[in-house]
Design a protein around this motif. Structure first.
Motif, mmCIF file in Angstrom:
data_model
loop_
_atom_site.group_PDB
_atom_site.id
_atom_site.type_symbol
_atom_site.label_atom_id
_atom_site.label_comp_id
_atom_site.label_asym_id
_atom_site.label_seq_id
_atom_site.Cartn_x
_atom_site.Cartn_y
_atom_site.Cartn_z
ATOM 1 N N LYS A 185 -6.970 8.307 3.778
ATOM 2 C CA LYS A 185 -6.434 7.095 3.152
ATOM 3 C C LYS A 185 -6.904 5.817 3.865
ATOM 4 C CE LYS A 185 -4.089 9.166 -0.087
ATOM 5 N NZ LYS A 185 -4.339 8.948 -1.528
ATOM 6 N N MET B 190 3.623 -1.134 3.942
ATOM 7 C CA MET B 190 3.017 0.190 3.774
ATOM 8 C C MET B 190 4.107 1.208 3.502
ATOM 9 S SD MET B 190 0.160 0.014 6.813
ATOM 10 C CE MET B 190 1.236 -0.915 7.915
ATOM 11 N N TRP C 275 -6.078 4.137 6.718
ATOM 12 C CA TRP C 275 -5.137 3.116 7.193
ATOM 13 C C TRP C 275 -5.796 2.227 8.249
ATOM 14 C CZ3 TRP C 275 -4.164 3.442 12.406
ATOM 15 C CH2 TRP C 275 -4.340 4.685 13.031
ATOM 16 N N HIS D 246 -2.663 3.844 -7.647
ATOM 17 C CA HIS D 246 -3.477 2.784 -8.256
ATOM 18 C C HIS D 246 -3.059 2.590 -9.718
ATOM 19 C CE1 HIS D 246 -5.745 4.886 -5.159
ATOM 20 N NE2 HIS D 246 -6.703 3.979 -5.121
ATOM 21 N N LEU E 92 -7.606 -0.604 6.463
ATOM 22 C CA LEU E 92 -6.607 -1.513 5.898
ATOM 23 C C LEU E 92 -6.061 -2.448 6.974
ATOM 24 C CD1 LEU E 92 -4.623 -2.442 3.674
ATOM 25 C CD2 LEU E 92 -3.151 -0.516 4.313
ATOM 26 N N ALA F 224 -9.006 -1.588 -4.474
ATOM 27 C CA ALA F 224 -9.200 -0.194 -4.048
ATOM 28 C C ALA F 224 -10.687 0.132 -4.035
ATOM 29 C CB ALA F 224 -8.448 0.762 -4.962
ATOM 30 N N SER G 45 0.851 -1.179 0.000
ATOM 31 C CA SER G 45 0.000 0.000 0.000
ATOM 32 C C SER G 45 0.892 1.235 0.000
ATOM 33 C CB SER G 45 -0.915 -0.002 1.236
ATOM 34 O OG SER G 45 -1.996 0.884 1.048
ATOM 35 N N VAL H 296 -3.012 -2.685 -2.458
ATOM 36 C CA VAL H 296 -4.286 -2.505 -1.748
ATOM 37 C C VAL H 296 -4.349 -1.113 -1.125
ATOM 38 C CG1 VAL H 296 -3.331 -3.702 0.288
ATOM 39 C CG2 VAL H 296 -5.804 -3.425 0.077
ATOM 40 N N LEU H 297 -5.474 -0.417 -1.354
ATOM 41 C CA LEU H 297 -5.652 0.913 -0.767
ATOM 42 C C LEU H 297 -7.150 1.229 -0.607
ATOM 43 C CD1 LEU H 297 -4.462 3.479 0.339
ATOM 44 C CD2 LEU H 297 -4.170 4.345 -1.971
#
Length: 255
Positions: free
Chosen positions: A58, A81, A60, A147, A63, A159, A50, A135-136
């Motif tokens: 974002k 990350m 986090w 992306h 995630l 995403a 990420s 992945v985000l």
């Protein structure tokens, strides 16, 4: 009026972000080895990458919640990350430790690595080349540059199925993450952003781990999308065509 408005996509340098030209980033591999993550090819973990700045937009939190809840330390997986503090006055690892306690995750969760080093642009493709999936689960994007870069590098991309990145992401070339609901960014504010589903994120990350060849194929289709529709020449031609249209209209007015 609407006829004066033209939407032009961002371009991505598909020759620079090309998987055939880049090897995994040595400094990242070394850091993983220091964390006792085996990076030998036969037993290499599945690496989720990420890339984002450390801020609420974002997401986090979403995630980490999905990753910590879905995987434990016995599974051959790691989350990397690439991030940096953003209006943050303490180490990111402290935020992560506090958050893991808040959601009731013990110390048996799967490993993660915060890669906080400044990377020269020349090494950025190697960062993507180190990973198996990107992945985000962000709450909103203007476009989604990481992306697009990850897709150009042939990575399967998970995403949020909302905002800017939906211009180029769809279920045939990536792994769009469903949105649970829209929420107000701040109390008393009229600005809304997305709350992506943590459960669906867990499922998509598990799918990547269980079906690596299927998602690798998605990544190849993602690269094809970037090469055919978002390379600088294609986007440049869109701009050129619109400028020619404007010039033509102005000539007609002046005749």
């Amino acid at each position: 009026s609407s006829n004066k408005l033209v939407v032009v996509p961002e371009a991505v340098d598909v020759d620079f972000f090309n998987p055939i030209n880049h090897q995994p980033l040595p400094s990242l591999m070394k850091l993983l080895q220091m964390k006792r993550v085996n990076t030998e090819s036969e037993s290499k973990p599945y690496i989720f990458l990420s890339v984002f700045k450390w801020e609420n937009r974002k997401n986090w939190q979403g995630l980490l919640k999905a990753y910590f809840q879905e995987f434990d330390r016995n599974e051959n997986v790691v989350l990397v990350m690439k991030t940096s503090p953003f209006h943050n006055d303490r180490p990111i690892e402290n935020d992560i430790d506090d958050y893991a306690k808040l959601i009731g995750v013990g110390d048996q969760h799967a490993p993660y690595l915060v890669y906080g080093r400044q990377l020269p642009l020349s090494e950025l493709p190697s960062l993507y080349a180190s990973a198996d999936a990107f992945v985000l689960p962000s709450r909103g994007e203007g476009w989604g540059r990481p992306h697009a870069e990850a897709m150009s590098m042939g990575l399967p991309v998970i995403a949020t199925n909302w905002s800017g990145n939906t211009a180029f992401m769809n279920s045939s070339n990536s792994l769009p993450l469903p949105v649970e609901k829209l929420i107000y960014r701040k109390r008393g504010e009229n600005h809304m952003w997305a709350e992506p589903s943590v459960i669906e994120l867990q499922k998509l990350m598990r799918y990547c781990l269980n079906q690596p060849e299927e998602v690798k194929h998605l990544g190849k289709i993602g690269r094809k999308t970037m090469v055919e529709e978002y390379n600088p020449e294609v986007v440049g031609n869109i701009v050129l065509k619109e400028l020619e249209n404007i010039a033509s209209e102005m000539r007609k007015k002046n005749e």
